[in-house]
Scaffold this motif. Sequence first.
Motif, PDB file in Angstrom:
ATOM      1  N   ASN A  38       0.851  -1.190   0.000  1.00  0.00           N
ATOM      2  CA  ASN A  38       0.000   0.000   0.000  1.00  0.00           C
ATOM      3  C   ASN A  38       0.890   1.245   0.000  1.00  0.00           C
ATOM      4  O   ASN A  38       1.802   1.375   0.826  1.00  0.00           O
ATOM      5  N   HIS A  39       0.623   2.145  -0.926  1.00  0.00           N
ATOM      6  CA  HIS A  39       1.461   3.325  -1.133  1.00  0.00           C
ATOM      7  C   HIS A  39       1.549   4.213   0.119  1.00  0.00           C
ATOM      8  O   HIS A  39       2.624   4.723   0.462  1.00  0.00           O
ATOM      9  N   CYS A  40       0.440   4.393   0.794  1.00  0.00           N
ATOM     10  CA  CYS A  40       0.426   5.287   1.974  1.00  0.00           C
ATOM     11  C   CYS A  40       1.207   4.651   3.128  1.00  0.00           C
ATOM     12  O   CYS A  40       1.978   5.337   3.828  1.00  0.00           O
TER      13      CYS A  40
ATOM     14  N   ALA B 208       3.614   2.686   2.767  1.00  0.00           N
ATOM     15  CA  ALA B 208       5.039   2.767   2.393  1.00  0.00           C
ATOM     16  C   ALA B 208       5.641   4.113   2.792  1.00  0.00           C
ATOM     17  O   ALA B 208       6.784   4.181   3.244  1.00  0.00           O
ATOM     18  N   HIS B 209       4.867   5.211   2.646  1.00  0.00           N
ATOM     19  CA  HIS B 209       5.365   6.519   3.101  1.00  0.00           C
ATOM     20  C   HIS B 209       5.646   6.475   4.604  1.00  0.00           C
ATOM     21  O   HIS B 209       6.638   7.031   5.072  1.00  0.00           O
ATOM     22  N   VAL B 210       4.771   5.817   5.366  1.00  0.00           N
ATOM     23  CA  VAL B 210       5.001   5.738   6.816  1.00  0.00           C
ATOM     24  C   VAL B 210       6.236   4.893   7.110  1.00  0.00           C
ATOM     25  O   VAL B 210       7.085   5.282   7.911  1.00  0.00           O
TER      26      VAL B 210
ATOM     27  N   VAL C 111       9.170  12.338  -1.644  1.00  0.00           N
ATOM     28  CA  VAL C 111       8.340  12.224  -2.850  1.00  0.00           C
ATOM     29  C   VAL C 111       8.119  10.745  -3.144  1.00  0.00           C
ATOM     30  O   VAL C 111       8.755   9.873  -2.553  1.00  0.00           O
ATOM     31  N   ASP C 112       7.206  10.468  -4.074  1.00  0.00           N
ATOM     32  CA  ASP C 112       6.935   9.077  -4.428  1.00  0.00           C
ATOM     33  C   ASP C 112       8.226   8.424  -4.929  1.00  0.00           C
ATOM     34  O   ASP C 112       8.924   9.004  -5.768  1.00  0.00           O
ATOM     35  N   ASN C 113       8.523   7.239  -4.423  1.00  0.00           N
ATOM     36  CA  ASN C 113       9.784   6.591  -4.789  1.00  0.00           C
ATOM     37  C   ASN C 113       9.704   5.080  -4.626  1.00  0.00           C
ATOM     38  O   ASN C 113       8.942   4.571  -3.801  1.00  0.00           O
TER      39      ASN C 113
ATOM     40  N   LEU D  88       2.384  12.806   8.821  1.00  0.00           N
ATOM     41  CA  LEU D  88       1.674  13.829   8.062  1.00  0.00           C
ATOM     42  C   LEU D  88       2.071  13.622   6.603  1.00  0.00           C
ATOM     43  O   LEU D  88       3.231  13.836   6.239  1.00  0.00           O
ATOM     44  N   TYR D  89       1.118  13.187   5.816  1.00  0.00           N
ATOM     45  CA  TYR D  89       1.367  12.809   4.422  1.00  0.00           C
ATOM     46  C   TYR D  89       0.760  13.903   3.539  1.00  0.00           C
ATOM     47  O   TYR D  89      -0.459  14.021   3.435  1.00  0.00           O
ATOM     48  N   ALA D  90       1.633  14.728   2.990  1.00  0.00           N
ATOM     49  CA  ALA D  90       1.178  15.890   2.215  1.00  0.00           C
ATOM     50  C   ALA D  90       1.810  15.813   0.828  1.00  0.00           C
ATOM     51  O   ALA D  90       2.986  16.106   0.651  1.00  0.00           O
ATOM     52  N   SER D  91       1.001  15.394  -0.150  1.00  0.00           N
ATOM     53  CA  SER D  91       1.537  15.250  -1.506  1.00  0.00           C
ATOM     54  C   SER D  91       0.596  15.946  -2.479  1.00  0.00           C
ATOM     55  O   SER D  91      -0.235  16.758  -2.087  1.00  0.00           O
ATOM     56  N   GLY D  92       0.760  15.618  -3.772  1.00  0.00           N
ATOM     57  CA  GLY D  92      -0.126  16.219  -4.755  1.00  0.00           C
ATOM     58  C   GLY D  92      -1.560  15.769  -4.544  1.00  0.00           C
ATOM     59  O   GLY D  92      -2.460  16.569  -4.295  1.00  0.00           O
TER      60      GLY D  92
HETATM   61 FE   FE2 Z   1       2.737   9.475  -2.383  1.00  0.00          FE
END
Ligand code: FE2
Length: 345
Positions: free
Chosen positions: A107-109, A111-113, A285-287, A128-132
């Motif tokens: 899951n993308h979110c 993964a950010h965590v 950023v997304d990676n 705090l997930y702040a993207s486009g």
């Molecule tokens: Fe993202």
Amino acid sequence: MVVLGIESTAHTASVGIVADDARVVSLASAMYRPERGGIHPREAANHHVEVLPELVRKALEDGGVRPSEVEAVAFAQGPGLGPCLRAGATVARMLSMAWRRPLVPVNHCVAHVEIARVLSGLDDPILLYASGGNTQVIAYARGRYRVLGETLDVGIGNFLDKLWIELGGKFPGGPALEKEALAGGELQPLPYSVHGMDVAFSGMLTAALALHRKGVPRQDLAYSVEVTAYAMLTEITERALAHLRGHGVVLGGGVACNERLRAMVRAMVEGRGGTMFAPPRSLCVDNGAMIAWTGHLAYDAGVTTSIAGSAVEPRQRTDLVATPWRRSTGAAPASLLEPTPAPAG
Ligand code: FE2
Ligand code: ATP
């Protein structure tokens, strides 16, 4: 052994290779930039299909990794734009079959965590997930990552991009507005739209454009938009921290590259005696590295998928994704659902 991860949820196609100790062995990314306006999902997907084979080659070469050393192939299953997700998933399935390695959905979110969590050394931070496309406050509680608050309309990055394009600039707007805001200093009144744990930006866009038509200088507009919008994000993050009695906050998403946002959240968290951590920009950023690392955690905990079961999930909900690797890492924080002790007397 290493895990290779593929990210392709929106603008960015990216391939990361990450080792057992979370060291990023290599990261190769390419961003689709629309000629005009916002993202066109099919055009972005075509971009990803074109660049992904080369990104895989580059990630292997840069990292000095042979396919036989890859333990598992992870991919972002959702949430995101269907055509973009399918481009990355198709490449992941092919690599999994060709190399005879397990396929791991991520899951993308989450993964950010996870990438921010491991880099920060914080055991149980709030993200705090702040993207486009996304603006969310996420925390782990009772066996799942939960979205505690989010935008009610557009993602903050999309809002910044739209505003900048309306002011005559080009995508991406966030970094351009950041530079512009450094020259501003006259705070203009803008709608401050916090609703409980949620935020909204479309009213601020309308109001900012009205001020622009009245002749307010671009620098002052940029400054006022940043201060107001980032204060909204800081407020909902603070409320999450207070409710969960948490100690750490990590940042993720492209807007988390912004120095003002970082400084405002840091001041809030440190003012409460906590710790704030922002990953380096390439991992905000997304990676693909965050997908590879989360794939690592998931694979070690026994999560894999068959090809048949690996359909992408454009609307995958963060709180419906199992995270078995977190079970062993201590108790959940004081849950949202646990009653706060009544004050004495
Ligand atoms: Fe993202
Ligand atoms: P997601 O699928 O997570 O929504 P995305 O396609 O929006 O991803 P990201 O790379 O996470 O991709 O974020 C891009 C956004 O970040 C753009 O809206 C861009 O304007 C914004 N951004 C990038 N740098 C900055 C900055 N320094 N300040 C503010 N915003 C920024």
